[in-house]
Write a protein that holds these residues in place. Structure first.
Motif, PDB file in Angstrom:
ATOM      1  N   THR A 292      -3.282  -8.936  -3.061  1.00 35.31           N
ATOM      2  CA  THR A 292      -2.067  -8.289  -3.119  1.00 35.31           C
ATOM      3  C   THR A 292      -1.258  -8.862  -4.283  1.00 35.31           C
ATOM      4  O   THR A 292      -0.327  -8.165  -4.948  1.00 35.31           O
ATOM      5  CB  THR A 292      -1.264  -8.526  -1.724  1.00 35.31           C
ATOM      6  OG1 THR A 292      -1.986  -8.284  -0.595  1.00 35.31           O
ATOM      7  CG2 THR A 292       0.155  -8.113  -1.570  1.00 35.31           C
TER       8      THR A 292
ATOM      9  N   VAL B  96      -2.450  -6.793  -7.320  1.00 37.58           N
ATOM     10  CA  VAL B  96      -1.491  -5.272  -7.129  1.00 37.58           C
ATOM     11  C   VAL B  96      -0.366  -5.785  -7.895  1.00 37.58           C
ATOM     12  O   VAL B  96       0.159  -4.642  -8.566  1.00 37.58           O
ATOM     13  CB  VAL B  96      -1.785  -4.766  -5.650  1.00 37.58           C
ATOM     14  CG1 VAL B  96      -0.748  -3.650  -5.553  1.00 37.58           C
ATOM     15  CG2 VAL B  96      -3.233  -4.503  -5.346  1.00 37.58           C
ATOM     16  N   ILE B  97       0.700  -6.440  -7.460  1.00 43.92           N
ATOM     17  CA  ILE B  97       1.986  -6.692  -7.777  1.00 43.92           C
ATOM     18  C   ILE B  97       1.831  -6.842  -9.298  1.00 43.92           C
ATOM     19  O   ILE B  97       2.830  -6.494 -10.038  1.00 43.92           O
ATOM     20  CB  ILE B  97       2.590  -7.706  -7.052  1.00 43.92           C
ATOM     21  CG1 ILE B  97       2.856  -7.249  -5.476  1.00 43.92           C
ATOM     22  CG2 ILE B  97       4.418  -7.819  -7.287  1.00 43.92           C
ATOM     23  CD1 ILE B  97       3.158  -5.775  -5.090  1.00 43.92           C
TER      24      ILE B  97
ATOM     25  N   ALA C  76       0.889  -3.762 -11.119  1.00 44.92           N
ATOM     26  CA  ALA C  76       2.016  -2.855 -11.198  1.00 44.92           C
ATOM     27  C   ALA C  76       3.171  -3.182 -12.326  1.00 44.92           C
ATOM     28  O   ALA C  76       3.493  -2.447 -13.079  1.00 44.92           O
ATOM     29  CB  ALA C  76       2.630  -2.678  -9.772  1.00 44.92           C
TER      30      ALA C  76
ATOM     31  N   TRP D 141       1.486  -2.570 -15.741  1.00 42.73           N
ATOM     32  CA  TRP D 141       1.420  -1.103 -16.121  1.00 42.73           C
ATOM     33  C   TRP D 141       2.959  -0.737 -16.392  1.00 42.73           C
ATOM     34  O   TRP D 141       3.192  -0.108 -17.340  1.00 42.73           O
ATOM     35  CB  TRP D 141       1.262  -0.396 -14.899  1.00 42.73           C
ATOM     36  CG  TRP D 141       0.818   1.104 -15.317  1.00 42.73           C
ATOM     37  CD1 TRP D 141       1.623   2.201 -15.043  1.00 42.73           C
ATOM     38  CD2 TRP D 141      -0.484   1.472 -15.985  1.00 42.73           C
ATOM     39  NE1 TRP D 141       0.713   3.220 -15.554  1.00 42.73           N
ATOM     40  CE2 TRP D 141      -0.374   2.852 -16.086  1.00 42.73           C
ATOM     41  CE3 TRP D 141      -1.556   0.925 -16.472  1.00 42.73           C
ATOM     42  CZ2 TRP D 141      -1.186   3.679 -16.699  1.00 42.73           C
ATOM     43  CZ3 TRP D 141      -2.373   1.592 -17.094  1.00 42.73           C
ATOM     44  CH2 TRP D 141      -2.569   3.011 -17.147  1.00 42.73           C
TER      45      TRP D 141
ATOM     46  N   ILE E 185       8.644  -2.027  -8.938  1.00 42.04           N
ATOM     47  CA  ILE E 185       7.420  -2.548  -8.730  1.00 42.04           C
ATOM     48  C   ILE E 185       7.034  -2.049  -7.294  1.00 42.04           C
ATOM     49  O   ILE E 185       6.100  -1.779  -7.137  1.00 42.04           O
ATOM     50  CB  ILE E 185       7.183  -3.988  -8.905  1.00 42.04           C
ATOM     51  CG1 ILE E 185       7.627  -4.469 -10.314  1.00 42.04           C
ATOM     52  CG2 ILE E 185       6.168  -4.756  -8.600  1.00 42.04           C
ATOM     53  CD1 ILE E 185       8.026  -6.047 -10.283  1.00 42.04           C
TER      54      ILE E 185
ATOM     55  N   HIS F 243       6.222   1.575  -7.355  1.00 41.58           N
ATOM     56  CA  HIS F 243       5.016   1.924  -8.072  1.00 41.58           C
ATOM     57  C   HIS F 243       3.729   1.598  -7.268  1.00 41.58           C
ATOM     58  O   HIS F 243       2.479   2.257  -7.199  1.00 41.58           O
ATOM     59  CB  HIS F 243       5.142   1.470  -9.443  1.00 41.58           C
ATOM     60  CG  HIS F 243       3.827   1.446 -10.188  1.00 41.58           C
ATOM     61  ND1 HIS F 243       3.594   2.760 -11.139  1.00 41.58           N
ATOM     62  CD2 HIS F 243       2.529   0.790 -10.462  1.00 41.58           C
ATOM     63  CE1 HIS F 243       2.337   2.694 -11.706  1.00 41.58           C
ATOM     64  NE2 HIS F 243       1.675   1.494 -11.134  1.00 41.58           N
ATOM     65  N   SER F 244       3.796   0.379  -6.562  1.00 38.51           N
ATOM     66  CA  SER F 244       2.652  -0.144  -5.650  1.00 38.51           C
ATOM     67  C   SER F 244       2.499   0.504  -4.348  1.00 38.51           C
ATOM     68  O   SER F 244       1.809   0.170  -3.416  1.00 38.51           O
ATOM     69  CB  SER F 244       2.916  -1.625  -5.697  1.00 38.51           C
ATOM     70  OG  SER F 244       4.019  -2.066  -5.206  1.00 38.51           O
ATOM     71  N   ASN F 245       3.764   1.138  -3.872  1.00 35.19           N
ATOM     72  CA  ASN F 245       3.732   1.843  -2.437  1.00 35.19           C
ATOM     73  C   ASN F 245       3.814   0.577  -1.621  1.00 35.19           C
ATOM     74  O   ASN F 245       2.998   0.650  -0.802  1.00 35.19           O
ATOM     75  CB  ASN F 245       2.844   2.768  -2.364  1.00 35.19           C
ATOM     76  CG  ASN F 245       2.995   3.706  -1.238  1.00 35.19           C
ATOM     77  OD1 ASN F 245       4.089   3.903  -0.738  1.00 35.19           O
ATOM     78  ND2 ASN F 245       2.149   4.409  -0.725  1.00 35.19           N
ATOM     79  N   THR F 246       4.451  -0.428  -1.945  1.00 35.38           N
ATOM     80  CA  THR F 246       4.628  -1.557  -1.024  1.00 35.38           C
ATOM     81  C   THR F 246       5.959  -1.841  -0.567  1.00 35.38           C
ATOM     82  O   THR F 246       7.030  -1.692  -1.266  1.00 35.38           O
ATOM     83  CB  THR F 246       4.120  -2.764  -1.942  1.00 35.38           C
ATOM     84  OG1 THR F 246       2.724  -2.435  -2.506  1.00 35.38           O
ATOM     85  CG2 THR F 246       3.837  -3.959  -1.145  1.00 35.38           C
TER      86      THR F 246
ATOM     87  N   VAL G   9       7.114  -7.418  -1.534  1.00 34.21           N
ATOM     88  CA  VAL G   9       7.233  -7.536  -2.959  1.00 34.21           C
ATOM     89  C   VAL G   9       7.967  -8.928  -3.419  1.00 34.21           C
ATOM     90  O   VAL G   9       7.505  -9.618  -4.172  1.00 34.21           O
ATOM     91  CB  VAL G   9       7.611  -6.267  -3.840  1.00 34.21           C
ATOM     92  CG1 VAL G   9       7.878  -6.580  -5.204  1.00 34.21           C
ATOM     93  CG2 VAL G   9       6.509  -5.033  -3.502  1.00 34.21           C
TER      94      VAL G   9
END
Length: 147
Positions: free
Chosen positions: A42, A45-46, A49, A52, A65, A68-71, A76
């Motif tokens: 996880t 992923v953050i 993101a 990117w 963030i 973008h990460s669909n979190t 986050v």
């Protein structure tokens, strides 16, 4: 007592069950691979993101963030606090929005993210090597996720 009726004979006949099992196995493998550099999947992923988004903007916010990460935004926020404590990111006041903070990768964060990308790529290649047609599998997943 009334018997419970499933619409399949065994759990392995359910696509949802198989997807869940596959996802859990994949996440365990990713976490094991990334623990070498003291990151969870996880956290990766953050960081990814953020990396990117920073390719396109020098003012990346926590909300961007999360989107973008669909979190979840709260998750986050918690992860960013850990990444900041570990000196992988820093937060600064937004130049125009006083309510927002911008998030930046530190030099250490950039180095760790690059290592993590390499680890993740190798781990993904190993995990998905069991597929007869990984490219088609990716296309099918994009249909489901709408990407």
């Amino acid at each position: 007592m009334k018997e419970i009726n499933f619409d399949f004979d065994k759990p392995e006949d359910s696509l949802g069950y198989l997807l869940w099992q596959t996802t859990m196995q994949w996440q365990r493998q990713m976490n094991r691979a990334l623990e070498k550099i003291n990151l969870t999947h996880t956290q990766f992923v953050i960081l990814a993101a953020l990396g990117w988004l920073q390719k396109k903007s020098n003012a990346v916010t926590q909300k961007e963030i999360a989107d973008h990460s669909n979190t979840d935004r709260m998750m986050v926020s918690k992860i960013l606090r850990t990444l900041q404590k570990n000196e992988l990111i820093e937060r600064r006041e937004h130049e125009t929005d006083t309510r927002a903070k911008c998030v930046f990768l530190t030099p250490k964060g950039r180095e760790i993210l690059q290592k993590a990308i390499e680890i993740k790529t190798l781990s993904n290649n190993t995990f998905f090597s069991k597929l007869s047609d990984p490219a088609n599998f990716g296309q099918e997943l994009r249909k489901i996720t709408g990407n």
